[in-house]
Enzyme design. Structure first.
Site: not given
Length: 389
Positions: A78, A137
């Site tokens: 990520d 997120e």
């Protein structure tokens, strides 16, 4: 640094420098434009002989052509940051006000680049697809990317990823069979009644009382609906209603989260939240607006076969400090990818006194090269196994 016959284009000192550059430019999910440009610059600086590169929104996909076609191993990192104002005092602290890599995704990206740089110099046996994924997120970036169809013919047959862990020793590898992280679901409930004077409650419809009943009844879900030997959490962290003590509030906004180690229990808890909310709305004769939003935050359920191979390698490699870990109630959108592609997620220890998402979080950089070396070794062994299938 571990010695090996093959070359790796990025050294440990170069990787630390890259990590610090990435740490300075955190960006919120789907807005990682500067991060994407920096990653592309670094990837383009590697030998391109075996590479194909695609971009999707702020994501980057790098396909490394193997000697054998027909099987693809995936590796995902990520790339987004958090809306946190950094307080570490580091010389390379965030340059973006109100933004910070407080979850360690700068470490994640750097390890991925180190692994990629090795396979840029040393052609793998089978294909590798590296996924630099946005919006872990805040916006289920893994789900968005998967459903976009961009993976296409680069779709992995199995996939791996890690999350840094401040509670584990530097460079240690933590993993387990079964669920590593919980699946999560946001709760957003608004009860709408009728405001009025505190002296005339019969002329109003008090949503403080309605909301309080909702909060109280929610507490019975885990204690009375979830199997006691399984795990679940329902936390309501926000309750907003009214303006002043002598005015009855006609609205109440309540927000929270569901956590469960299986998708079955997550769905069960969601159903109970909805039934309770509907019941409160009916009994108080008020309007209900309820949003239960899970997105791609499924439980991170490790595949038995890939995880057995991963744990076996890490346990039996002298340079690796392997730790079998317990499940955690944190969430991760890699769970969605694991619901579609067999694979394994693990922890990389970064030993910090501060937790993930803390404004003081400062992972130890010695973990980077250890993570790179461990995964290069595993991927080399794994591709030999799957290449012989």
């Amino acid at each position: 640094m571990k010695k090996r016959d093959e070359k790796m284009s990025l050294t440990e000192s170069e990787l630390i420098k890259i990590r610090r550059q990435l740490h300075q430019i955190p960006e919120i999910g789907m807005l990682e434009f500067e991060t994407q440009a920096k990653l592309i610059e670094i990837i383009r600086s590697m030998p391109q002989t075996y590479f194909e590169i695609k971009k999707w929104k702020t994501a980057i996909l790098v396909h490394v052509h193997g000697k054998q076609q027909g099987y693809t191993v995936g590796y995902r990192t990520d790339i987004d940051g958090l809306p946190v104002e950094e307080q570490t005092g580091l010389a390379y602290a965030s340059r973006h006000k109100g933004r910070m890599h407080a979850c360690g995704h700068d470490i994640h990206m750097t390890v991925a680049l180190g692994i990629l740089s090795y396979f840029a110099e040393n052609q793998p046996q089978v294909n590798l697809t590296f996924i630099f994924q946005p919006a872990e997120e805040n916006a289920s970036g893994g789900k968005q990317l998967y459903e976009s169809g961009i993976l296409g013919e680069w779709m992995p047959d199995e996939i791996y990823a890690f999350h840094d862990n401040p509670e584990l020793p530097v460079g240690s590898i933590g993993c387990r069979q079964g669920t590593l992280f919980a699946g999560t679901c946001e709760i957003h409930a608004k009860f709408i009644g009728k405001s009025g004077h505190a002296a005339f409650p019969h002329r109003a419809n008090d949503m403080v009382v309605a909301g309080a009943q909702f909060v109280n009844q929610i507490q019975t879900i885990v204690s009375r609906n979830v199997d006691p030997i399984q795990a679940g959490v329902v936390t309501l962290g926000h309750f907003s209603a009214g303006t002043i003590g002598n005015v009855i509030s006609g609205k109440a906004q309540i927000d929270g989260t569901i956590r469960a180690l299986t998708q079955k229990n997550n769905v069960l808890i969601q159903k109970r939240v909805r039934k309770i909310a509907d019941g409160v709305a009916e009994s108080f004769e008020c309007k209900l607006e309820l949003d239960l939003h899970q997105g791609g935050y499924y439980p991170v359920e490790n595949n038995p076969q890939t995880t057995a191979a991963f744990i076996d390698y890490m346990k039996n490699t002298p340079d690796v400090d392997f730790i079998e870990t317990l499940p955690a109630m944190t969430g991760e959108d890699f769970g969605f990818l694991l619901s579609k592609i067999p694979g394994t997620m693990f922890w990389l220890g970064v030993e910090s006194p501060y937790s993930l998402h803390s404004e003081y979080f400062a992972p130890k950089e010695g973990a980077i090269i250890k993570g790179v070396n461990a995964m290069i070794g595993f991927l080399k062994k794994r591709q030999t196994v799957v290449g012989n299938k």
